[in-house]
Design an enzyme around this catalytic site. Structure first.
Site, PDB file in Angstrom:
ATOM      1  CB  CYS A 128      -7.845 -19.496   1.332  1.00 28.29           C
ATOM      2  SG  CYS A 128      -7.755 -19.990  -0.398  1.00 28.29           S
ATOM      3  CG  ASP A 144      -2.196  -3.912   1.166  1.00 27.51           C
ATOM      4  OD1 ASP A 144      -2.003  -4.572   0.126  1.00 27.51           O
ATOM      5  OD2 ASP A 144      -1.363  -3.868   2.106  1.00 27.51           O
ATOM      6  CG  HIS A 171      -6.040 -21.136  -3.650  1.00 29.10           C
ATOM      7  ND1 HIS A 171      -5.376 -20.223  -2.862  1.00 29.10           N
ATOM      8  CD2 HIS A 171      -5.091 -21.784  -4.370  1.00 29.10           C
ATOM      9  CE1 HIS A 171      -4.073 -20.331  -3.090  1.00 29.10           C
ATOM     10  NE2 HIS A 171      -3.869 -21.274  -4.001  1.00 29.10           N
ATOM     11  CG  HIS A 178      -3.728 -10.041  -4.419  1.00 31.66           C
ATOM     12  ND1 HIS A 178      -2.986 -11.200  -4.319  1.00 31.66           N
ATOM     13  CD2 HIS A 178      -2.847  -9.018  -4.325  1.00 31.66           C
ATOM     14  CE1 HIS A 178      -1.714 -10.887  -4.137  1.00 31.66           C
ATOM     15  NE2 HIS A 178      -1.596  -9.571  -4.155  1.00 31.66           N
TER      16      HIS A 178
HETATM   17  P1  5GP Z   1       1.424  -8.830  -3.575  1.00 35.00           P
HETATM   18  O1  5GP Z   1       2.820  -8.358  -3.367  1.00 35.00           O
HETATM   19  O2  5GP Z   1       1.281 -10.309  -3.407  1.00 35.00           O
HETATM   20  O3  5GP Z   1       0.808  -8.310  -4.851  1.00 35.00           O
HETATM   21  O4  5GP Z   1       0.560  -8.096  -2.459  1.00 35.00           O
HETATM   22  C1  5GP Z   1       0.211  -8.670  -1.255  1.00 35.00           C
HETATM   23  C2  5GP Z   1      -0.392  -7.556  -0.416  1.00 35.00           C
HETATM   24  O5  5GP Z   1      -1.068  -8.150   0.675  1.00 35.00           O
HETATM   25  C3  5GP Z   1       0.643  -6.584   0.165  1.00 35.00           C
HETATM   26  O6  5GP Z   1       0.359  -5.262  -0.308  1.00 35.00           O
HETATM   27  C4  5GP Z   1       0.457  -6.714   1.672  1.00 35.00           C
HETATM   28  O7  5GP Z   1       0.568  -5.486   2.352  1.00 35.00           O
HETATM   29  C5  5GP Z   1      -0.915  -7.317   1.793  1.00 35.00           C
HETATM   30  N1  5GP Z   1      -1.083  -8.180   2.961  1.00 35.00           N
HETATM   31  C6  5GP Z   1      -0.225  -9.147   3.389  1.00 35.00           C
HETATM   32  N2  5GP Z   1      -0.706  -9.759   4.483  1.00 35.00           N
HETATM   33  C7  5GP Z   1      -1.908  -9.173   4.751  1.00 35.00           C
HETATM   34  C8  5GP Z   1      -2.893  -9.384   5.778  1.00 35.00           C
HETATM   35  O8  5GP Z   1      -2.770 -10.248   6.657  1.00 35.00           O
HETATM   36  N3  5GP Z   1      -3.996  -8.602   5.731  1.00 35.00           N
HETATM   37  C9  5GP Z   1      -4.175  -7.644   4.755  1.00 35.00           C
HETATM   38  N4  5GP Z   1      -5.298  -6.910   4.820  1.00 35.00           N
HETATM   39  N5  5GP Z   1      -3.268  -7.419   3.799  1.00 35.00           N
HETATM   40  C10 5GP Z   1      -2.151  -8.175   3.781  1.00 35.00           C
HETATM   41 ZN    ZN Z   2      -5.981 -18.947  -1.412  1.00 28.09          ZN
END
Ligand code: 5GP
Ligand code: ZN
Length: 118
Positions: free
Chosen positions: A12, A35, A51, A104
């Site tokens: 968010c 990412d 959200h 996402h």
């Molecule tokens: P999930 O495991 O929830 O599907 O993926 C979360 C993704 O968010 C991960 O691939 C992680 O690298 C990415 N991520 C986490 N924190 C940040 C951030 O602060 N900025 C960006 N650009 N990506 C993030």
């Molecule tokens: Zn959110």
């Protein structure tokens, strides 16, 4: 109905521009950024501005939004240089490996080998 903005939620805050990100697309409903720990040469996250905690908590009213997220993936992947195919992933819940509880879509592409999730 879920709140549109959760002030404790990382994505968010990124979507609102309160935390910086490498944005590659923004429209009225979606933001797309790189990412921070890419698993492939191209690794984008398509994020709704609203959200929604996960795919499991998306509601029927979110169906068109979910469709838009997927429909956007090919153009984004191509524009970022993934010209030979790509993967879309939605990690959902603890056993789905979800780390950030704001819906996402991962879009991963580019020449292999990839570092993880490949
Ligand atoms: P999930 O495991 O929830 O599907 O993926 C979360 C993704 O968010 C991960 O691939 C992680 O690298 C990415 N991520 C986490 N924190 C940040 C951030 O602060 N900025 C960006 N650009 N990506 C993030
Ligand atoms: Zn959110």
């Amino acid at each position: 109905m879920s709140a549109k903005f959760d002030p404790t939620c990382l994505f968010c805050k990124i979507a609102a521009g309160q935390i910086p990100s490498a944005k590659v697309h923004e429209d009225d409903e979606l933001v797309v950024f790189k990412d921070i720990h890419p698993a492939a040469p191209v690794h984008l996250l398509i994020v709704p501005k609203k959200h929604i905690a996960s795919l499991e908590t998306a509601e029927p009213e979110d169906t068109a939004l979910l469709g838009r997220m997927l429909a956007l993936a090919p153009q984004l992947a191509h524009d970022q240089g993934a010209s030979n195919g790509f993967r879309v992933v939605i990690n959902t819940g603890p056993d789905g490996g979800q780390e950030v509880y704001h819906l996402h879509v991962h879009v991963m592409g580019g020449p292999r080998p990839w570092s993880r999730m490949g």
